[in-house]
Write a protein that holds these residues in place. Structure first.
Motif, PDB file in Angstrom:
ATOM      1  N   THR A  63      -6.857 -25.275  28.058  1.00  0.00           N
ATOM      2  CA  THR A  63      -8.271 -24.922  27.972  1.00  0.00           C
ATOM      3  C   THR A  63      -9.132 -25.814  28.856  1.00  0.00           C
ATOM      4  N   GLU A  64     -10.396 -25.456  28.928  1.00  0.00           N
ATOM      5  CA  GLU A  64     -11.344 -26.245  29.716  1.00  0.00           C
ATOM      6  C   GLU A  64     -11.556 -27.638  29.125  1.00  0.00           C
ATOM      7  N   ASN A  65     -11.062 -27.859  27.895  1.00  0.00           N
ATOM      8  CA  ASN A  65     -11.094 -29.188  27.273  1.00  0.00           C
ATOM      9  C   ASN A  65      -9.769 -29.929  27.445  1.00  0.00           C
ATOM     10  N   GLY A  66      -8.785 -29.285  28.090  1.00  0.00           N
ATOM     11  CA  GLY A  66      -7.485 -29.906  28.313  1.00  0.00           C
ATOM     12  C   GLY A  66      -6.507 -29.737  27.169  1.00  0.00           C
ATOM     13  N   GLU A  67      -6.882 -28.943  26.165  1.00  0.00           N
ATOM     14  CA  GLU A  67      -5.995 -28.713  25.025  1.00  0.00           C
ATOM     15  C   GLU A  67      -5.038 -27.572  25.346  1.00  0.00           C
ATOM     16  N   VAL A  68      -3.823 -27.666  24.816  1.00  0.00           N
ATOM     17  CA  VAL A  68      -2.824 -26.619  25.003  1.00  0.00           C
ATOM     18  C   VAL A  68      -2.860 -25.697  23.789  1.00  0.00           C
ATOM     19  N   VAL A  69      -3.051 -24.398  24.049  1.00  0.00           N
ATOM     20  CA  VAL A  69      -3.112 -23.399  22.987  1.00  0.00           C
ATOM     21  C   VAL A  69      -2.007 -22.379  23.245  1.00  0.00           C
ATOM     22  N   VAL A  70      -1.062 -22.269  22.311  1.00  0.00           N
ATOM     23  CA  VAL A  70       0.036 -21.309  22.440  1.00  0.00           C
ATOM     24  C   VAL A  70      -0.525 -19.917  22.149  1.00  0.00           C
ATOM     25  N   LYS A  71      -0.374 -19.019  23.122  1.00  0.00           N
ATOM     26  CA  LYS A  71      -0.880 -17.651  22.967  1.00  0.00           C
ATOM     27  C   LYS A  71       0.180 -16.735  22.365  1.00  0.00           C
ATOM     28  N   SER A  72       1.401 -16.810  22.889  1.00  0.00           N
ATOM     29  CA  SER A  72       2.461 -15.948  22.362  1.00  0.00           C
ATOM     30  C   SER A  72       3.836 -16.526  22.685  1.00  0.00           C
ATOM     31  N   VAL A  73       4.790 -16.203  21.825  1.00  0.00           N
ATOM     32  CA  VAL A  73       6.199 -16.526  22.018  1.00  0.00           C
ATOM     33  C   VAL A  73       6.959 -15.282  21.592  1.00  0.00           C
ATOM     34  N   GLU A  74       7.600 -14.626  22.550  1.00  0.00           N
ATOM     35  CA  GLU A  74       8.257 -13.353  22.257  1.00  0.00           C
ATOM     36  C   GLU A  74       9.705 -13.369  22.698  1.00  0.00           C
ATOM     37  N   GLY A  75      10.565 -12.960  21.797  1.00  0.00           N
ATOM     38  CA  GLY A  75      11.988 -12.845  22.073  1.00  0.00           C
ATOM     39  C   GLY A  75      12.664 -12.163  20.904  1.00  0.00           C
ATOM     40  N   PRO A  76      13.916 -11.762  21.080  1.00  0.00           N
ATOM     41  CA  PRO A  76      14.599 -10.997  20.032  1.00  0.00           C
ATOM     42  C   PRO A  76      15.080 -11.822  18.845  1.00  0.00           C
ATOM     43  N   LYS A  77      15.113 -13.144  18.968  1.00  0.00           N
ATOM     44  CA  LYS A  77      15.640 -13.979  17.883  1.00  0.00           C
ATOM     45  C   LYS A  77      14.527 -14.845  17.291  1.00  0.00           C
ATOM     46  N   PRO A  78      14.125 -14.559  16.060  1.00  0.00           N
ATOM     47  CA  PRO A  78      13.022 -15.298  15.437  1.00  0.00           C
ATOM     48  C   PRO A  78      13.235 -16.809  15.385  1.00  0.00           C
ATOM     49  N   GLU A  79      14.477 -17.252  15.185  1.00  0.00           N
ATOM     50  CA  GLU A  79      14.747 -18.691  15.119  1.00  0.00           C
ATOM     51  C   GLU A  79      14.464 -19.369  16.459  1.00  0.00           C
ATOM     52  N   VAL A  80      14.819 -18.703  17.543  1.00  0.00           N
ATOM     53  CA  VAL A  80      14.576 -19.247  18.885  1.00  0.00           C
ATOM     54  C   VAL A  80      13.077 -19.231  19.175  1.00  0.00           C
ATOM     55  N   ASN A  81      12.402 -18.155  18.775  1.00  0.00           N
ATOM     56  CA  ASN A  81      10.945 -18.073  18.969  1.00  0.00           C
ATOM     57  C   ASN A  81      10.238 -19.231  18.261  1.00  0.00           C
ATOM     58  N   ALA A  82      10.639 -19.488  17.024  1.00  0.00           N
ATOM     59  CA  ALA A  82      10.016 -20.564  16.242  1.00  0.00           C
ATOM     60  C   ALA A  82      10.267 -21.927  16.886  1.00  0.00           C
ATOM     61  N   ALA A  83      11.489 -22.161  17.361  1.00  0.00           N
ATOM     62  CA  ALA A  83      11.814 -23.441  18.008  1.00  0.00           C
ATOM     63  C   ALA A  83      11.022 -23.603  19.305  1.00  0.00           C
ATOM     64  N   ALA A  84      10.863 -22.516  20.065  1.00  0.00           N
ATOM     65  CA  ALA A  84      10.090 -22.575  21.311  1.00  0.00           C
ATOM     66  C   ALA A  84       8.620 -22.862  21.014  1.00  0.00           C
ATOM     67  N   ARG A  85       8.070 -22.216  19.995  1.00  0.00           N
ATOM     68  CA  ARG A  85       6.667 -22.452  19.627  1.00  0.00           C
ATOM     69  C   ARG A  85       6.466 -23.920  19.222  1.00  0.00           C
TER      70      ARG A  85
END
Length: 124
Positions: free
Chosen positions: A73-95
């Protein structure tokens, strides 16, 4: 002649507008580096290597492919918008890994802080 002058003004005005000054966000530790964009990419890759924790099922690692999107963001903060993949466990670990990205100096557009979006695909 008047038409030529008007066309010339539009042409040079369009060229000036197309040459907006844009900078990338600056990852901590990249402040003094000449190619800050390259340093950003290297630090992001290092962050992924050091912070992604493979989920497990029994004695086996769960592997998978994810497409992630996040903003600096314009404040330098990282905001996760989306994490998409077929395996929920991998998505959660990536997030979880993305949420550990440190705040940084934001990118700029014409000298003003500006939000930048990053989208990439990882194979874990």
């Amino acid at each position: 002649m008047k038409k030529f002058l008007v066309i010339t003004c539009f042409l040079f005005g369009g060229i000036a507008a197309a040459q907006a000054q844009q900078t990338s966000p600056v990852w901590p530790g990249c402040e003094e580096v000449e190619d800050q964009s390259k340093c950003f990419n290297e630090k992001l890759a290092e962050h992924v290597r050091n912070n992604y924790e493979f989920p497990m099922k029994g004695n086996e690692y769960i592997r998978g492919k994810v497409t992630v999107s996040f903003d600096v963001t314009e404040n330098g903060e990282v905001v996760v918008k989306s994490v998409e993949g077929p395996k929920p466990e991998v998505n959660a670990a990536a997030r979880k890994m993305l949420e550990k990205i440190p705040d940084m100096k934001p990118g700029t557009l014409n000298g003003e802080p500006d939000t930048r979006n990053f989208t990439t695909t990882y194979q874990f």
